[in-house]
Motif scaffolding. Structure first.
Motif, mmCIF file in Angstrom:
data_model
loop_
_atom_site.group_PDB
_atom_site.id
_atom_site.type_symbol
_atom_site.label_atom_id
_atom_site.label_comp_id
_atom_site.label_asym_id
_atom_site.label_seq_id
_atom_site.Cartn_x
_atom_site.Cartn_y
_atom_site.Cartn_z
ATOM 1 N N ILE A 146 -9.538 6.407 7.218
ATOM 2 C CA ILE A 146 -8.579 7.522 7.219
ATOM 3 C C ILE A 146 -7.920 7.574 5.847
ATOM 4 N N GLU A 147 -8.080 8.714 5.182
ATOM 5 C CA GLU A 147 -7.462 8.889 3.863
ATOM 6 C C GLU A 147 -6.080 9.507 4.031
ATOM 7 N N VAL A 148 -5.091 8.853 3.444
ATOM 8 C CA VAL A 148 -3.699 9.293 3.533
ATOM 9 C C VAL A 148 -3.136 9.404 2.121
ATOM 10 N N ALA A 149 -2.279 10.384 1.892
ATOM 11 C CA ALA A 149 -1.591 10.531 0.611
ATOM 12 C C ALA A 149 -0.092 10.466 0.852
ATOM 13 N N VAL A 150 0.613 9.692 0.040
ATOM 14 C CA VAL A 150 2.071 9.610 0.138
ATOM 15 C C VAL A 150 2.674 10.059 -1.178
ATOM 16 N N ALA A 151 3.837 10.682 -1.109
ATOM 17 C CA ALA A 151 4.515 11.165 -2.316
ATOM 18 C C ALA A 151 6.020 11.077 -2.111
ATOM 19 N N ASN A 152 6.745 10.867 -3.209
ATOM 20 C CA ASN A 152 8.193 10.749 -3.180
ATOM 21 C C ASN A 152 8.796 11.921 -3.947
ATOM 22 N N ALA A 176 -5.664 -2.777 11.284
ATOM 23 C CA ALA A 176 -6.145 -1.880 10.234
ATOM 24 C C ALA A 176 -5.837 -2.467 8.868
ATOM 25 N N ASN A 177 -6.725 -2.195 7.912
ATOM 26 C CA ASN A 177 -6.539 -2.653 6.536
ATOM 27 C C ASN A 177 -6.028 -1.486 5.692
ATOM 28 N N THR A 178 -4.874 -1.688 5.031
ATOM 29 C CA THR A 178 -4.279 -0.647 4.191
ATOM 30 C C THR A 178 -4.486 -0.998 2.721
ATOM 31 N N SER A 179 -5.055 -0.076 1.974
ATOM 32 C CA SER A 179 -5.264 -0.302 0.533
ATOM 33 C C SER A 179 -4.736 0.893 -0.240
ATOM 34 N N GLY A 180 -4.118 0.592 -1.380
ATOM 35 C CA GLY A 180 -3.624 1.648 -2.257
ATOM 36 C C GLY A 180 -2.158 1.976 -2.094
ATOM 37 N N LEU A 181 -1.506 1.416 -1.071
ATOM 38 C CA LEU A 181 -0.093 1.720 -0.868
ATOM 39 C C LEU A 181 0.752 0.817 -1.757
ATOM 40 N N PRO A 182 1.525 1.386 -2.686
ATOM 41 C CA PRO A 182 2.335 0.546 -3.572
ATOM 42 C C PRO A 182 3.538 -0.033 -2.834
ATOM 43 N N SER A 183 4.027 -1.159 -3.324
ATOM 44 C CA SER A 183 5.222 -1.755 -2.710
ATOM 45 C C SER A 183 6.447 -0.905 -2.990
ATOM 46 N N SER A 184 6.440 -0.188 -4.138
ATOM 47 C CA SER A 184 7.542 0.705 -4.492
ATOM 48 C C SER A 184 6.962 2.021 -5.010
ATOM 49 N N LEU A 185 7.451 3.128 -4.470
ATOM 50 C CA LEU A 185 6.955 4.454 -4.861
ATOM 51 C C LEU A 185 8.040 5.181 -5.636
ATOM 52 N N ALA A 186 7.737 5.503 -6.905
ATOM 53 C CA ALA A 186 8.719 6.163 -7.767
ATOM 54 C C ALA A 186 8.951 7.601 -7.317
ATOM 55 N N GLY A 189 7.174 12.659 -7.365
ATOM 56 C CA GLY A 189 6.523 13.779 -6.691
ATOM 57 C C GLY A 189 5.004 13.711 -6.792
ATOM 58 N N LYS A 190 4.481 12.634 -7.355
ATOM 59 C CA LYS A 190 3.036 12.493 -7.508
ATOM 60 C C LYS A 190 2.439 11.828 -6.268
ATOM 61 N N GLU A 191 1.325 12.410 -5.783
ATOM 62 C CA GLU A 191 0.668 11.866 -4.597
ATOM 63 C C GLU A 191 -0.083 10.583 -4.939
ATOM 64 N N VAL A 192 0.027 9.610 -4.049
ATOM 65 C CA VAL A 192 -0.682 8.343 -4.186
ATOM 66 C C VAL A 192 -1.663 8.235 -3.022
ATOM 67 N N LYS A 193 -2.921 7.982 -3.339
ATOM 68 C CA LYS A 193 -3.960 7.906 -2.324
ATOM 69 C C LYS A 193 -3.930 6.536 -1.644
ATOM 70 N N VAL A 194 -3.943 6.558 -0.312
ATOM 71 C CA VAL A 194 -3.942 5.340 0.494
ATOM 72 C C VAL A 194 -5.111 5.430 1.477
#
Length: 231
Positions: A146-152, A176-186, A189-194
């Motif tokens: 499952i591809e997820v995008a997070v943004a702040n 489930a294994n989560t990869s790409g999620l940063p410990s801190s999201l600045a 407004g930029k999307e980060v792929k998870v």
């Protein structure tokens, strides 16, 4: 002679005193009896003798035993007085679950290539300026990805906790294994792929999952529910 007269007077006075004491005791007893009798007027002892219908005098006496109140009824009355709503009955809950399952089956179709339901993507959830978007669902080998995008989009960075939690449609946690999620999201407004990788054997008889994301302080509450992962 004088001593004899004095003794007679003493005896007389003593006799008079005893008479008055005896009269006072009798009077007190009579008054107590009368008062008690008046107070107990109309009070009768219950007849606990078994009915005896033998002989010429047959009387039908309707006796009623001790009534025991039902515990459930007492609890229901107390909750009603306190304004506490009763939870839905099991039958109603089963009916609601069946309706949700039927609506889910009508809302999605299976992909002939992957065998997975085609979800109405993207699924977007936002809370406190943080967004989580479910972009794609793919079956690859023994896993579902499952591809997820997070943004702040807020003004402060956000610190995540243990990653994205996956809960199946039976309210059970899924490995489930989560990869790409940063410990801190600045707050850029930029999307980060998870990417979430879930073993297929962990999704046996599971039709959909919910993705839950929160921060370390658990003030952030992001949940994307109804993500289809099963046939």
């Amino acid at each position: 002679m004088k001593k004899s007269i004095k003794s007679d007077r003493t005896l007389l006075l003593t006799s008079i005193l005893l008479f008055f004491m005896l009269a006072a005791g009798i009077l007190s007893g009579v008054l107590g009896f009368i008062s008690g009798h008046e107070a107990l007027k109309g009070v009768t002892q219950p007849d606990i003798r078994p009915n005896n219908n033998k002989g010429g005098n047959k009387q039908n006496i309707n006796t009623k035993g001790l009534e025991l109140l039902q515990e459930q009824e007492l609890i229901a009355n107390v909750k009603k007085q306190m304004g506490i709503e009763e939870p839905k009955k099991d039958a109603q809950q089963a009916k609601d679950a069946k309706q949700k399952a039927s609506a889910f089956e009508k809302a999605v179709k299976n992909d002939p290539k992957t065998g997975l339901p085609i979800a109405k993507l993207p699924i977007v959830r936002e809370d406190q300026g943080i967004s989580m978007t479910v972009k794609s669902i793919e079956s690859k080998g023994n896993n579902v990805r499952i591809e997820v995008a997070v943004a702040n989009y807020g003004s402060q960075p956000i610190n995540f906790g243990q990653g994205i939690s996956v809960i199946n449609d039976r309210s059970q946690s899924v490995s489930a294994n989560t990869s790409g999620l940063p410990s801190s999201l600045a707050a850029s407004g930029k999307e980060v792929k998870v990417m979430l990788t879930i073993p297929k054997n962990a999704l046996d008889k599971v039709k959909s999952v919910s993705l839950q994301l929160t921060d370390i302080d658990k003030k952030l509450q992001l949940e994307a529910s109804g993500v289809p992962v099963g046939k």
